[in-house]
Every structure is written in C-alpha cells, then in structure tokens.
Scaffold this active site. Sequence first.
Site, short mmCIF file in Angstrom:
data_model
loop_
_atom_site.label_atom_id
_atom_site.label_comp_id
_atom_site.label_asym_id
_atom_site.label_seq_id
_atom_site.Cartn_x
_atom_site.Cartn_y
_atom_site.Cartn_z
N ASP A 1 -28.49 36.61 -14.42
CA ASP A 1 -29.07 35.28 -14.15
C ASP A 1 -28.65 34.30 -15.23
OD1 ASP A 1 -30.58 36.81 -15.91
OD2 ASP A 1 -32.52 36.08 -15.20
N ASP B 1 -19.02 39.37 -7.01
CA ASP B 1 -18.82 38.58 -5.79
C ASP B 1 -19.42 37.19 -5.99
OD1 ASP B 1 -18.27 38.00 -3.03
OD2 ASP B 1 -20.39 38.38 -2.60
C1 IPM Z 1 -14.95 38.45 -1.37
C2 IPM Z 1 -15.67 38.30 -0.05
C3 IPM Z 1 -15.94 39.69 0.51
C4 IPM Z 1 -16.84 40.42 -0.48
C5 IPM Z 1 -16.54 39.73 1.92
C6 IPM Z 1 -15.71 38.93 2.89
C7 IPM Z 1 -16.73 41.12 2.41
O1 IPM Z 1 -16.82 37.55 -0.21
O2 IPM Z 1 -13.84 39.02 -1.38
O3 IPM Z 1 -15.48 38.00 -2.37
O4 IPM Z 1 -18.07 40.26 -0.43
O5 IPM Z 1 -16.31 41.13 -1.32
MG MG Z 2 -17.05 36.71 -2.14
#
Ligand code: IPM
Ligand code: MG
Length: 366
Positions: free
Chosen positions: A233, A257
């Site tokens: 966070d 992500d």
């Molecule tokens: C990324 C995308 C992917 C993930 C999705 C499309 C599955 O957001 O490559 O960051 O979550 O890894």
């Molecule tokens: Mg992503």
Amino acid sequence: MAVLLSDFKNLSMMKIAVLSGDGIGPEIVAQAVRVLDALKKDGLAVELEYGLIGGCAVDATGKPYPEATHRLASQADAVLLGAVGGPRYDTLPRHQRPERGLLAIRKELNLFANLRPALLYPELANASSLKYDVVAGLDIMIVRELTGDIYFGEPRGIEVRDGQRVGYNTMIYNESEIRRIAHVAFQAAAKRQGRLCSVDKMNVLECTQLWRDVVIEVAKEYPQVALSHMLVDNAAMQLVRNPKQFDVIVTGNMFGDILSDEASMLTGSIGMLPSASLDENNKGLYEPIHGSAPDIAGKDLANPLATILSAAMMLRYTFNQEEAAQRIESAVKKVLAQGFRTKDIDEPGMKPVGTKAMGDAVLAAM
Ligand code: IPM
Ligand code: MG
C-alpha cells in the site's frame, strides 16, 4: 546507421513465434515485425512463424492456447505477442477466456521473470499526469514474479457453502519460487543503480512474510546491492508521491500486476511500455503491457511503440544483440523528438500519426 553484419555473425538462425492475438494486437505486432524485417535485411538471422492465442484462437479451435500454438512457442527461441481479449469473450466459461491463454503460455513455458521497465521519455513528460519535476528522468524496472501467487494457487473457486456462494483463491509461494525471482531482481539492480526495493504485505499475509525472509537471505549474495522493503500500500503511494526513489522493484504476481499499471501512467501512456517474460535460460515472451483495446481496434489509432520496444527487449535479453536493441530504442527516441505522436500521447503542436505511419517513422529513423 546500419548495424554491421558482423554483429549478427555469432547467431545461428533463431526462431520467433509471433502471436498477434486480438483487438489492436495484429496492427501493433505488424509494425514490430516490420522493424525485425529491417534488421533481417541487415543480417539478423531470425525467422518468424505465426500462431493463434486468445480470442482468435478460441474462435478457430475452441481453446485460448491451442496445442499447435504451444508446440510453436516451445520450439521458438522467443515469442512476440500482441494482446488478448475482447468483450465478445467475457461471457465464455473461464477456461475459454483469452486471458487464460496468456496465463497458460506464461506457466507452460515457465516464464517466471517479468521485467517491466517504466522509462519516461523527456519528450513525453507533459503526457504524464504528474508534475514534470516528479517524473523527469524517471527510470524504474519492475520485476514481477509471473507464474505463481494467487494467480495460480489452489484451491480456488466459487461454490455454495451454508446456503450462500463463496469465492476463494490461494496466495501461495514456495521458497524456490521466491529465490529465483529474487536472483533476477538483484542481478538487474546490480547492472543498474544498485538499489532493490522488495514489495510485500508482511504485516498481514504470511505468504509475503516468507517472501521477505527469502529475499533477505538471497541479499547476502549481492553485497553490492542496497536492499529495502516496502509494504504494497505504501509502495502504491510512493510511486505517485516520489517515483524516482525507486531503481528496481521486485514483487509477486498480483502486486506486480497492479503496481506496473500504476508505474506505466507515470510515463504518460501505457502505450509506451514493453515487457519481457523470461525463463531460466532467457527464452522469452515479449509483449506490450497494455491490453487489446477493442474500442480502437482496426482503426489505425493504436500506439505500436510498446510492441516495437518489446522487440528491442527481445534482441537484448534473448538474442544478446545489445546494439540492435539500442538501434530500435534510439529510433523510437528520434521519432518522439521529431514530434510524431499517436493519439494516446498527442499534444498540441505535435504531428498526429496513426499506427502504420508511426511504424513508417520508426523505420525511417533506423
Ligand atoms: C498483465 C495483464 C494480465 C495479468 C491479464 C490480461 C491476465 O493484466 O499482463 O498485466 O493480469 O497478468
Ligand atoms: Mg496487468
């Protein structure tokens, strides 16, 4: 300036699997392929083979990652990928969704190390939503673990318990998974400014306590790297408050992500950022970090630079062709300096161009 033929001499014929995917994928990949073709003319020994992934693969075969694509990708030295997904596929059963194809290729090729650089080109400093001083000179590398964590953890599911639906996933890492991504991150930091920040949520999640413990153990092998730790966070906040404090960030799949999307916006556009996903032998999958943008697909509006820069990363990490990689990156800098802008990065006074014209400009600059 052409790269000398001799630069490519030590390279036997390398195979690239090209998986354009859905939405804007085919348009942006086409521009990166033109760049690779130009290098081929200068002696780069690569051959390209095309395959299906994502929604287009579901349409053709019923599966987002068909066996034929797996065979092609397994035999290739590197994979160039566009993007997957689209609203048409969002109501399919989960195992047929395009995103599953992406997760499957990452997992099955063991591409555990995801490198996501967030680099601000000075020409685009005004496209960032942050103040110029906060982002000028920004150069961060996010190292995201890509084949573990809650993305793949079992058990997972939605089921009825005591008369109501419950949904659950499992956040799980074993120490070898943490150790190998930590090594990648320490090595990346050692080649850069020598600072590594490991991001976790150890105040709440046991899984990430183990993450922190193992990263600290691995640190003993890298005395030249200064290691720090940050809760996720706080890291999300620090990325917009003072992003230049970071050199390399290492984190798990889910936090990575989220933080990598956040970091991309510091640079002005998610349309600018490439990525590499590597296995233990530097075989890699290279893709822009943005999605398939179905709303602008087929309209010659998408920014191909993230995909073109992904091809540069491919040359650097899988093919060890640093000079050729820099040749592409310099060309991208040049077209930005010349004022060429796709819609996502456009500003008054610049030269608005479409996808293909941006590809033309990069080729001319090479
Ligand atoms: C990324 C995308 C992917 C993930 C999705 C499309 C599955 O957001 O490559 O960051 O979550 O890894
Ligand atoms: Mg992503």
